[in-house]
Design a protein around this motif. Sequence first.
Motif, PDB file in Angstrom:
ATOM      1  N   THR A 146      -9.338 -21.034   6.546  1.00 41.24           N
ATOM      2  CA  THR A 146      -8.585 -22.264   6.339  1.00 41.24           C
ATOM      3  C   THR A 146      -9.168 -23.026   5.160  1.00 41.24           C
ATOM      4  N   ILE A 147      -8.300 -23.619   4.369  1.00 42.10           N
ATOM      5  CA  ILE A 147      -8.751 -24.388   3.205  1.00 42.10           C
ATOM      6  C   ILE A 147      -7.986 -25.703   3.143  1.00 42.10           C
ATOM      7  N   ALA A 148      -8.684 -26.778   2.822  1.00 39.72           N
ATOM      8  CA  ALA A 148      -8.072 -28.102   2.703  1.00 39.72           C
ATOM      9  C   ALA A 148      -7.891 -28.454   1.235  1.00 39.72           C
ATOM     10  N   VAL A 149      -6.727 -28.984   0.901  1.00 39.53           N
ATOM     11  CA  VAL A 149      -6.412 -29.407  -0.457  1.00 39.53           C
ATOM     12  C   VAL A 149      -5.682 -30.737  -0.391  1.00 39.53           C
ATOM     13  N   GLN A 150      -5.597 -31.413  -1.530  1.00 37.95           N
ATOM     14  CA  GLN A 150      -4.804 -32.637  -1.565  1.00 37.95           C
ATOM     15  C   GLN A 150      -3.352 -32.287  -1.840  1.00 37.95           C
ATOM     16  N   SER A 151      -2.451 -32.933  -1.123  1.00 36.02           N
ATOM     17  CA  SER A 151      -1.036 -32.678  -1.335  1.00 36.02           C
ATOM     18  C   SER A 151      -0.628 -33.096  -2.739  1.00 36.02           C
ATOM     19  N   THR A 152       0.217 -32.322  -3.347  1.00 37.87           N
ATOM     20  CA  THR A 152       0.769 -32.443  -4.707  1.00 37.87           C
ATOM     21  C   THR A 152      -0.249 -32.117  -5.789  1.00 37.87           C
ATOM     22  N   GLY A 153      -1.452 -31.687  -5.419  1.00 35.29           N
ATOM     23  CA  GLY A 153      -2.460 -31.333  -6.416  1.00 35.29           C
ATOM     24  C   GLY A 153      -2.320 -29.882  -6.863  1.00 35.29           C
ATOM     25  N   LYS A 154      -3.024 -29.528  -7.936  1.00 32.44           N
ATOM     26  CA  LYS A 154      -2.964 -28.161  -8.457  1.00 32.44           C
ATOM     27  C   LYS A 154      -3.477 -27.122  -7.466  1.00 32.44           C
ATOM     28  N   PRO A 155      -4.610 -27.370  -6.747  1.00 31.86           N
ATOM     29  CA  PRO A 155      -5.039 -26.362  -5.777  1.00 31.86           C
ATOM     30  C   PRO A 155      -3.978 -26.063  -4.724  1.00 31.86           C
ATOM     31  N   GLU A 156      -3.287 -27.103  -4.248  1.00 29.64           N
ATOM     32  CA  GLU A 156      -2.216 -26.864  -3.281  1.00 29.64           C
ATOM     33  C   GLU A 156      -1.161 -25.943  -3.887  1.00 29.64           C
ATOM     34  N   GLU A 157      -0.770 -26.236  -5.111  1.00 30.62           N
ATOM     35  CA  GLU A 157       0.241 -25.423  -5.785  1.00 30.62           C
ATOM     36  C   GLU A 157      -0.218 -23.979  -5.918  1.00 30.62           C
ATOM     37  N   ILE A 158      -1.484 -23.793  -6.295  1.00 28.30           N
ATOM     38  CA  ILE A 158      -2.011 -22.443  -6.493  1.00 28.30           C
ATOM     39  C   ILE A 158      -2.001 -21.653  -5.192  1.00 28.30           C
ATOM     40  N   PHE A 159      -2.464 -22.289  -4.103  1.00 28.98           N
ATOM     41  CA  PHE A 159      -2.556 -21.576  -2.832  1.00 28.98           C
ATOM     42  C   PHE A 159      -1.191 -21.358  -2.188  1.00 28.98           C
ATOM     43  N   LEU A 160      -0.293 -22.312  -2.303  1.00 27.70           N
ATOM     44  CA  LEU A 160       1.013 -22.183  -1.654  1.00 27.70           C
ATOM     45  C   LEU A 160       1.970 -21.285  -2.420  1.00 27.70           C
ATOM     46  N   SER A 161       1.784 -21.171  -3.716  1.00 27.85           N
ATOM     47  CA  SER A 161       2.727 -20.379  -4.516  1.00 27.85           C
ATOM     48  C   SER A 161       2.563 -18.879  -4.302  1.00 27.85           C
ATOM     49  N   GLY A 162       1.350 -18.448  -3.946  1.00 27.70           N
ATOM     50  CA  GLY A 162       1.107 -17.019  -3.782  1.00 27.70           C
ATOM     51  C   GLY A 162       1.153 -16.248  -5.079  1.00 27.70           C
ATOM     52  N   SER A 163       1.020 -16.953  -6.213  1.00 30.46           N
ATOM     53  CA  SER A 163       1.164 -16.306  -7.518  1.00 30.46           C
ATOM     54  C   SER A 163      -0.146 -15.764  -8.084  1.00 30.46           C
TER      55      SER A 163
END
Length: 275
Positions: A146-163
């Motif tokens: 499990t990893i915690a990130v700030q919503s709307t931040g770049k880490p969230e985008e990186i982890f959620l995109s699966g790219s």
Amino acid sequence: MKHRISRRAFLRGCTLLAASAAVGSLTSCGGTNAKDSSLPQLIVGSDTYPPYIYLNNDGIPAGIDVEIATEAFRRMGYAARFEPIDWEQKTNLVESGTIDCIWGCFSMDGREEVYRWAGPYMVSRQVAAVDADSSIRTLGDLAGKTIAVQSTGKPEEIFLSGSDPRIPQAVDVFSTEDRSVQYAMLACGYVDAIAAHETAILQYMKDNSVEFRILEEPLLVTGLGIAFAKNDNRGLNIQLNAVLAQMRTDGTLEQILGKYLEHASQYLEVDTIGT
């Protein structure tokens, strides 16, 4: 499977402990009167993100971005006024004219066409960090974690995109509204890792005597910039770019960064981004 969970939903059973661990981490920077009231003001929207912006012991906004913004806008003939914002509403706020710009350790990567930019003025590494005793050594080791990130931040985008092929698909991503909460979540053992700007993680460890271990491989090396609305035709971003270049040449940027960061010059190597 990656998913987003709000701070409220995730912290339902552990709000008190997370909040106590986050004591000392500000959740808003508060408005401040511009130092030179004779100058027209520019409203800078940000939220707390030490060492870039935070409240000092006198309750006054301080930090890297505060000092750079104050000096840069002064040279442009303006006084900077810092206002706390809901970070998730930053785009709406700048487009509506509620604030003049977004400035607060803001990554330009992937957002180049969303705003009118000044910058990059600094280099920043987005990284993952774990408990000092964790067995996680690489991004690949995050599988099933499990990893915690700030919503709307770049880490969230990186982890959620699966790219990013380096990141396993089986990572549970918990998105928090408040940046400071993710540190408390890791310190209290609610998550296995966090992801944020490296400088911010280092500052948190210093301020709170906590020992995390930053993974060697960065998620992203990006440039930090100042965002103005796409419909802002005042040319402030162009003027600011010129002033930031001047401040780089005359040593002002390195002098400011040196107050907060070791090896300040390496954070000014913006020409190396993407190489």
